[in-house]
Design an enzyme around this catalytic site. Structure first.
Site, PDB file in Angstrom:
ATOM      1  N   ASN A   7      -5.648   0.582   9.622  1.00 54.18           N
ATOM      2  CA  ASN A   7      -4.699  -0.146   8.788  1.00 54.18           C
ATOM      3  C   ASN A   7      -5.431  -1.397   8.312  1.00 54.18           C
ATOM      4  OD1 ASN A   7      -2.763  -1.801   7.674  1.00 54.18           O
ATOM      5  ND2 ASN A   7      -1.285  -1.531   9.307  1.00 54.18           N
ATOM      6  N   ALA A   9      -4.568  -3.919   6.779  1.00 58.61           N
ATOM      7  CA  ALA A   9      -3.813  -5.162   6.894  1.00 58.61           C
ATOM      8  C   ALA A   9      -3.852  -5.731   8.316  1.00 58.61           C
ATOM      9  CB  ALA A   9      -2.364  -4.944   6.469  1.00 58.61           C
ATOM     10  N   CYS A  10      -4.365  -4.970   9.264  1.00 61.34           N
ATOM     11  CA  CYS A  10      -4.379  -5.362  10.675  1.00 61.34           C
ATOM     12  C   CYS A  10      -5.731  -5.966  11.039  1.00 61.34           C
ATOM     13  CB  CYS A  10      -4.095  -4.149  11.543  1.00 61.34           C
ATOM     14  SG  CYS A  10      -4.286  -4.446  13.313  1.00 61.34           S
ATOM     15  N   GLU A  11      -5.708  -7.185  11.539  1.00 63.77           N
ATOM     16  CA  GLU A  11      -6.948  -7.867  11.904  1.00 63.77           C
ATOM     17  C   GLU A  11      -7.702  -7.129  13.008  1.00 63.77           C
ATOM     18  OE1 GLU A  11      -8.441 -12.451  12.490  1.00 63.77           O
ATOM     19  OE2 GLU A  11      -6.387 -11.964  13.022  1.00 63.77           O
ATOM     20  N   ARG A  14      -9.361  -4.096  11.468  1.00 63.98           N
ATOM     21  CA  ARG A  14     -10.540  -4.497  10.683  1.00 63.98           C
ATOM     22  C   ARG A  14     -11.707  -4.846  11.601  1.00 63.98           C
ATOM     23  NH1 ARG A  14      -6.645  -7.631   7.876  1.00 63.98           N
ATOM     24  NH2 ARG A  14      -7.562  -9.531   8.756  1.00 63.98           N
TER      25      ARG A  14
END
Length: 132
Positions: A7, A9-11, A14
């Site tokens: 995802n 958007a997920c730190e 990433r």
């Protein structure tokens, strides 16, 4: 081959992707777009040795509104909801020749990788030392 269910958007997701890319270019599956099937989730959870409840993401999802946090909700109902709402699956899952895991915290992925080179850091900047 290494696969990450990611995802962007997920730190944490990433960061796990960056750890994997320090070793190799993985197959990146944007699961929010791709979605899930029940069979896929059952296989993924079995490989990672987690239950649907353990893989359920509650923060920032409709889990509470759907009544999924009640301990009496059966796994089958959680799986149905995960197929309908992919955001309910916690992330990131990583599959490698060394195993499959839900990689939270992010350094959990290091057990699935050959020793990466270079400097690795968690989402908050804390240095991470790969296991030897």
């Amino acid at each position: 081959m290494i696969v990450i269910y990611h995802n962007p958007a997920c730190e944490t997701s990433r960061n796990v992707l960056a750890f994997v890319r320090a070793v190799t270019e993985p197959v990146v599956i944007p699961y929010l777009e791709a979605g899930w099937t029940q069979a896929h989730l059952i296989g993924l959870f079995a490989a990672a040795n987690v239950t649907p409840r353990q893989a359920l993401r509650t923060a920032g999802t409709p889990a509470v509104a759907l009544g999924l946090v009640d301990p009496d909700v059966p796994d089958a109902a959680i799986l149905d909801a995960m197929v309908a709402h992919p955001i309910l699956v916690n992330r990131p899952f990583v599959c490698s020749p060394l195993g499959t895991r839900l990689c939270r915290p992010s350094e959990t992925v290091l057990a699935l990788l050959p020793t990466p080179s270079g400097h690795l850091h968690k989402e908050d900047g804390t240095p991470v030392t790969p296991p030897r």
